[in-house]
Design a protein around this motif. Structure first.
Motif, PDB file in Angstrom:
ATOM      1  N   UNK A 154       0.819  -1.222   0.000  1.00 46.26           N
ATOM      2  CA  UNK A 154       0.000   0.000   0.000  1.00 46.26           C
ATOM      3  C   UNK A 154       0.856   1.277   0.000  1.00 46.26           C
ATOM      4  N   UNK A 155       2.071   1.202   0.531  1.00 45.52           N
ATOM      5  CA  UNK A 155       2.954   2.362   0.543  1.00 45.52           C
ATOM      6  C   UNK A 155       3.433   2.751  -0.855  1.00 45.52           C
ATOM      7  N   UNK A 156       3.246   1.886  -1.826  1.00 42.47           N
ATOM      8  CA  UNK A 156       3.610   2.188  -3.209  1.00 42.47           C
ATOM      9  C   UNK A 156       2.497   2.933  -3.942  1.00 42.47           C
ATOM     10  N   UNK A 157       1.351   3.083  -3.304  1.00 45.20           N
ATOM     11  CA  UNK A 157       0.244   3.812  -3.920  1.00 45.20           C
ATOM     12  C   UNK A 157       0.634   5.252  -4.167  1.00 45.20           C
ATOM     13  N   UNK A 158       0.514   5.692  -5.415  1.00 43.77           N
ATOM     14  CA  UNK A 158       0.927   7.047  -5.787  1.00 43.77           C
ATOM     15  C   UNK A 158       0.617   7.279  -7.255  1.00 43.77           C
ATOM     16  N   UNK A 159       0.745   8.526  -7.679  1.00 45.93           N
ATOM     17  CA  UNK A 159       0.768   8.862  -9.096  1.00 45.93           C
ATOM     18  C   UNK A 159       2.215   8.707  -9.541  1.00 45.93           C
ATOM     19  N   UNK A 160       2.431   7.943 -10.587  1.00 48.67           N
ATOM     20  CA  UNK A 160       3.779   7.695 -11.085  1.00 48.67           C
ATOM     21  C   UNK A 160       4.013   8.513 -12.356  1.00 48.67           C
ATOM     22  N   UNK A 161       5.154   9.187 -12.388  1.00 48.82           N
ATOM     23  CA  UNK A 161       5.500  10.064 -13.498  1.00 48.82           C
ATOM     24  C   UNK A 161       6.773   9.594 -14.183  1.00 48.82           C
ATOM     25  N   UNK A 162       6.749   9.652 -15.498  1.00 47.71           N
ATOM     26  CA  UNK A 162       7.929   9.400 -16.309  1.00 47.71           C
ATOM     27  C   UNK A 162       8.634  10.736 -16.535  1.00 47.71           C
ATOM     28  N   UNK A 163       9.947  10.716 -16.564  1.00 46.25           N
ATOM     29  CA  UNK A 163      10.695  11.946 -16.716  1.00 46.25           C
ATOM     30  C   UNK A 163      11.937  11.717 -17.572  1.00 46.25           C
ATOM     31  N   UNK A 164      12.431  12.804 -18.155  1.00 44.68           N
ATOM     32  CA  UNK A 164      13.613  12.719 -19.013  1.00 44.68           C
ATOM     33  C   UNK A 164      14.449  13.981 -18.876  1.00 44.68           C
ATOM     34  N   UNK A 165      15.743  13.832 -19.164  1.00 43.93           N
ATOM     35  CA  UNK A 165      16.654  14.971 -19.087  1.00 43.93           C
ATOM     36  C   UNK A 165      17.831  14.746 -20.017  1.00 43.93           C
ATOM     37  N   UNK A 166      18.386  15.807 -20.598  1.00 41.38           N
ATOM     38  CA  UNK A 166      19.566  15.669 -21.448  1.00 41.38           C
ATOM     39  C   UNK A 166      20.844  15.459 -20.642  1.00 41.38           C
ATOM     40  N   UNK A 167      20.853  15.896 -19.419  1.00 44.33           N
ATOM     41  CA  UNK A 167      21.950  15.651 -18.492  1.00 44.33           C
ATOM     42  C   UNK A 167      21.412  15.801 -17.077  1.00 44.33           C
ATOM     43  N   UNK A 168      22.202  15.349 -16.114  1.00 45.56           N
ATOM     44  CA  UNK A 168      21.835  15.504 -14.716  1.00 45.56           C
ATOM     45  C   UNK A 168      22.918  16.304 -14.030  1.00 45.56           C
ATOM     46  N   UNK A 169      22.567  17.552 -13.659  1.00 42.82           N
ATOM     47  CA  UNK A 169      23.553  18.411 -13.013  1.00 42.82           C
ATOM     48  C   UNK A 169      23.697  18.151 -11.538  1.00 42.82           C
ATOM     49  N   UNK A 193       8.430  15.987 -18.270  1.00 45.47           N
ATOM     50  CA  UNK A 193       7.571  15.146 -17.454  1.00 45.47           C
ATOM     51  C   UNK A 193       6.360  14.682 -18.235  1.00 45.47           C
ATOM     52  N   UNK A 194       5.906  13.469 -17.938  1.00 46.68           N
ATOM     53  CA  UNK A 194       4.641  13.004 -18.446  1.00 46.68           C
ATOM     54  C   UNK A 194       3.513  13.459 -17.544  1.00 46.68           C
ATOM     55  N   UNK A 195       2.287  13.047 -17.888  1.00 49.70           N
ATOM     56  CA  UNK A 195       1.116  13.456 -17.132  1.00 49.70           C
ATOM     57  C   UNK A 195       0.852  12.575 -15.926  1.00 49.70           C
ATOM     58  N   UNK A 196       1.457  11.412 -15.891  1.00 48.88           N
ATOM     59  CA  UNK A 196       1.314  10.529 -14.750  1.00 48.88           C
ATOM     60  C   UNK A 196       0.306   9.417 -14.964  1.00 48.88           C
ATOM     61  N   UNK A 197       0.499   8.340 -14.227  1.00 46.53           N
ATOM     62  CA  UNK A 197      -0.439   7.217 -14.229  1.00 46.53           C
ATOM     63  C   UNK A 197      -0.588   6.749 -12.787  1.00 46.53           C
ATOM     64  N   UNK A 198      -1.834   6.514 -12.380  1.00 43.64           N
ATOM     65  CA  UNK A 198      -2.117   6.197 -10.978  1.00 43.64           C
ATOM     66  C   UNK A 198      -1.903   4.713 -10.692  1.00 43.64           C
ATOM     67  N   UNK A 199      -1.237   4.461  -9.583  1.00 45.54           N
ATOM     68  CA  UNK A 199      -1.073   3.099  -9.074  1.00 45.54           C
ATOM     69  C   UNK A 199      -1.687   3.044  -7.681  1.00 45.54           C
ATOM     70  N   UNK A 200      -2.608   2.113  -7.488  1.00 40.99           N
ATOM     71  CA  UNK A 200      -3.268   1.961  -6.197  1.00 40.99           C
ATOM     72  C   UNK A 200      -3.107   0.523  -5.722  1.00 40.99           C
ATOM     73  N   UNK A 201      -2.559   0.362  -4.536  1.00 44.50           N
ATOM     74  CA  UNK A 201      -2.328  -0.959  -3.966  1.00 44.50           C
ATOM     75  C   UNK A 201      -3.167  -1.090  -2.702  1.00 44.50           C
ATOM     76  N   UNK A 202      -4.036  -2.070  -2.683  1.00 42.98           N
ATOM     77  CA  UNK A 202      -4.903  -2.271  -1.530  1.00 42.98           C
ATOM     78  C   UNK A 202      -4.370  -3.406  -0.667  1.00 42.98           C
ATOM     79  N   UNK A 203      -4.658  -3.290   0.626  1.00 44.65           N
ATOM     80  CA  UNK A 203      -4.150  -4.297   1.566  1.00 44.65           C
ATOM     81  C   UNK A 203      -5.118  -5.450   1.715  1.00 44.65           C
TER      82      UNK A 203
END
Length: 125
Positions: free
Chosen positions: A88-103, A115-125
């Protein structure tokens, strides 16, 4: 510019698995690094995993290491996140992201410009 579209979210019971995908477009130069972040209401966005798309090196947050696997499909221009042993602690909106470099460190949202718009993940106990 880079466009990112997530898919694969949904609802699952604790202990289950999900596979998230992120369809990416735009020049690969701007996608030298790609990653996944997640966010729950009232909390800051947190880094889940990232991959150096050129060298293949991967980094994971300690809370998901050993359960989640980040990978890329070069032919399909897709970034994937295989999630096993979900809690259940993994429940969240998940976002994909990209970068040309990481400073800076990979798990800081401000270091990622795309950033993407996100996709919801819901984990029930």
């Amino acid at each position: 510019q880079v466009q990112l579209v997530e898919s694969g979210g949904g609802s699952v019971q604790a202990g289950g698995s999900l596979r998230l995908s992120c369809a990416a477009s735009g020049h690969t130069t701007y996608r030298a690094y790609m990653g996944w972040f997640r966010q729950t209401p009232g909390k800051e966005r947190e880094g889940v995993a990232t991959i150096d798309t050129g060298g293949g090196k991967k980094y994971y947050d300690g809370s998901v290491e050993g359960r989640f696997t980040i990978s890329q499909d070069y032919a399909k221009n897709t970034l994937n996140l295989e999630m096993n042993g979900l809690t259940p602690e993994d429940t969240a909106m998940y976002y994909c992201t990209a970068a040309p470099w990481l400073g800076g460190t990979w798990d800081v949202p401000g270091n990622w410009p795309y950033w993407g718009q996100g996709t919801q993940v819901t984990v029930s106990s």
